[in-house]
Design a protein around this motif. Sequence first.
Motif, PDB file in Angstrom:
ATOM      1  N   ALA A   1      28.864  57.831 -52.020  1.00  0.00           N
ATOM      2  CA  ALA A   1      29.339  59.016 -51.205  1.00  0.00           C
ATOM      3  C   ALA A   1      28.049  58.913 -50.201  1.00  0.00           C
ATOM      4  N   ASP A   2      28.511  58.878 -48.935  1.00  0.00           N
ATOM      5  CA  ASP A   2      27.483  59.006 -47.904  1.00  0.00           C
ATOM      6  C   ASP A   2      27.066  60.293 -47.552  1.00  0.00           C
ATOM      7  N   TRP A   3      27.558  61.208 -48.129  1.00  0.00           N
ATOM      8  CA  TRP A   3      27.050  62.675 -48.001  1.00  0.00           C
ATOM      9  C   TRP A   3      25.939  63.110 -49.185  1.00  0.00           C
ATOM     10  N   TRP A   4      25.650  61.933 -49.986  1.00  0.00           N
ATOM     11  CA  TRP A   4      24.797  62.318 -51.208  1.00  0.00           C
ATOM     12  C   TRP A   4      23.521  61.638 -51.333  1.00  0.00           C
ATOM     13  N   ASP A   5      22.388  62.080 -51.628  1.00  0.00           N
ATOM     14  CA  ASP A   5      21.100  61.432 -51.600  1.00  0.00           C
ATOM     15  C   ASP A   5      20.926  61.171 -53.290  1.00  0.00           C
TER      16      ASP A   5
ATOM     17  N   ASN B   1       8.058  65.049 -52.304  1.00  0.00           N
ATOM     18  CA  ASN B   1       7.188  64.046 -51.639  1.00  0.00           C
ATOM     19  C   ASN B   1       8.209  62.812 -51.461  1.00  0.00           C
ATOM     20  N   LYS B   2       9.405  62.648 -51.776  1.00  0.00           N
ATOM     21  CA  LYS B   2      10.280  61.654 -51.681  1.00  0.00           C
ATOM     22  C   LYS B   2      10.450  61.109 -50.330  1.00  0.00           C
ATOM     23  N   PRO B   3      10.559  59.958 -50.167  1.00  0.00           N
ATOM     24  CA  PRO B   3      10.785  59.179 -48.660  1.00  0.00           C
ATOM     25  C   PRO B   3      11.969  59.659 -48.371  1.00  0.00           C
ATOM     26  N   ALA B   4      12.066  59.231 -46.978  1.00  0.00           N
ATOM     27  CA  ALA B   4      13.433  59.496 -46.456  1.00  0.00           C
ATOM     28  C   ALA B   4      14.550  58.939 -46.978  1.00  0.00           C
ATOM     29  N   LYS B   5      15.775  59.499 -46.472  1.00  0.00           N
ATOM     30  CA  LYS B   5      17.213  59.030 -47.450  1.00  0.00           C
ATOM     31  C   LYS B   5      17.300  57.424 -47.176  1.00  0.00           C
ATOM     32  N   PHE B   6      17.008  56.908 -46.000  1.00  0.00           N
ATOM     33  CA  PHE B   6      17.035  55.452 -45.715  1.00  0.00           C
ATOM     34  C   PHE B   6      15.845  54.698 -45.753  1.00  0.00           C
ATOM     35  N   GLY B   7      14.720  55.150 -46.692  1.00  0.00           N
ATOM     36  CA  GLY B   7      13.559  54.494 -46.365  1.00  0.00           C
ATOM     37  C   GLY B   7      13.483  53.497 -47.717  1.00  0.00           C
ATOM     38  N   PRO B   8      12.537  53.496 -48.290  1.00  0.00           N
ATOM     39  CA  PRO B   8      12.279  52.390 -49.442  1.00  0.00           C
ATOM     40  C   PRO B   8      13.413  52.908 -50.696  1.00  0.00           C
TER      41      PRO B   8
ATOM     42  N   ASN C   1      15.677  55.760 -57.233  1.00  0.00           N
ATOM     43  CA  ASN C   1      16.925  56.462 -57.031  1.00  0.00           C
ATOM     44  C   ASN C   1      18.140  55.670 -57.969  1.00  0.00           C
ATOM     45  N   LEU C   2      19.213  56.083 -57.866  1.00  0.00           N
ATOM     46  CA  LEU C   2      20.184  55.247 -58.753  1.00  0.00           C
ATOM     47  C   LEU C   2      20.325  53.869 -58.739  1.00  0.00           C
ATOM     48  N   ALA C   3      20.277  53.479 -57.351  1.00  0.00           N
ATOM     49  CA  ALA C   3      20.282  52.090 -57.032  1.00  0.00           C
ATOM     50  C   ALA C   3      19.197  51.285 -57.818  1.00  0.00           C
ATOM     51  N   SER C   4      18.083  51.805 -57.417  1.00  0.00           N
ATOM     52  CA  SER C   4      17.127  50.940 -57.955  1.00  0.00           C
ATOM     53  C   SER C   4      17.073  50.921 -59.467  1.00  0.00           C
TER      54      SER C   4
ATOM     55  N   HIS D   1      30.104  50.798 -59.828  1.00  0.00           N
ATOM     56  CA  HIS D   1      30.676  52.158 -59.269  1.00  0.00           C
ATOM     57  C   HIS D   1      29.945  53.052 -60.025  1.00  0.00           C
ATOM     58  N   ASP D   2      29.935  54.147 -58.921  1.00  0.00           N
ATOM     59  CA  ASP D   2      29.276  55.331 -59.730  1.00  0.00           C
ATOM     60  C   ASP D   2      30.188  56.766 -59.314  1.00  0.00           C
ATOM     61  N   ARG D   3      30.150  57.481 -60.133  1.00  0.00           N
ATOM     62  CA  ARG D   3      30.759  58.966 -59.859  1.00  0.00           C
ATOM     63  C   ARG D   3      29.844  60.156 -60.117  1.00  0.00           C
ATOM     64  N   ILE D   4      29.659  61.079 -59.185  1.00  0.00           N
ATOM     65  CA  ILE D   4      28.796  62.000 -59.185  1.00  0.00           C
ATOM     66  C   ILE D   4      29.469  63.159 -60.126  1.00  0.00           C
ATOM     67  N   ILE D   5      28.953  63.366 -61.119  1.00  0.00           N
ATOM     68  CA  ILE D   5      29.604  64.478 -62.330  1.00  0.00           C
ATOM     69  C   ILE D   5      29.236  65.741 -61.683  1.00  0.00           C
ATOM     70  N   ARG D   6      30.160  66.524 -61.303  1.00  0.00           N
ATOM     71  CA  ARG D   6      30.184  67.666 -60.596  1.00  0.00           C
ATOM     72  C   ARG D   6      30.145  68.876 -61.605  1.00  0.00           C
ATOM     73  N   ASP D   7      30.586  69.005 -62.627  1.00  0.00           N
ATOM     74  CA  ASP D   7      30.800  70.307 -63.497  1.00  0.00           C
ATOM     75  C   ASP D   7      31.033  69.689 -64.780  1.00  0.00           C
TER      76      ASP D   7
END
Length: 167
Positions: free
Chosen positions: A20-24, A102-109, A113-116, A143-149
């Motif tokens: 999801a490009d709208w999610w950090d 204190n986290k870096p920018a979304k497109f930083g290192p 995060n989940l990918a790491s 594949h990931d799914r953000i669980i919303r509820d």
Amino acid sequence: MKNKINLIHQNKFQIKTTHADWWDYSSNGLYFITICTKYMQPSFGILNLEEVVLNRVGKVVKTNWEKIPHYFPFATLGPFIVMPNHLHGIILIEKSIEIQENKPAKFGPQSNNLASIIRGFKSSVTIEARKIDFEFAWQARFHDRIIRDENELENIIQYIYDNPIKG
């Protein structure tokens, strides 16, 4: 000439992300993860009467998945299942307010995060698994799914538990 090559190849070999490009993905949240073996090879074991019987590589997968919180203290594991050719699991990312501020920018290192988490897991499994089966490989992505509820969480947990029955 270089500009022509860039125009010709622009977006031809780029694989669109499934995330999801709208999610950090370093944000607090619950994530349902599916990671598959390359070509869906049954590298982790077999199904026997609706029960997964893990082989040595499958046991490496299970053990390394269980170690994730040791390497990523902000990650908590929920239910998971190692199937013959894939893994389903739930990861909760829960960071303190100080870490989030204190986290870096979304497109930083790309750490903490989940990918790491998934990258570290897949790497550790690959190193150990290739000592057993040198042809072992993962599918390139996950594949990931953000669980919303709560309802979605309950359905996913049931799906994980029922996965061996469905084969």
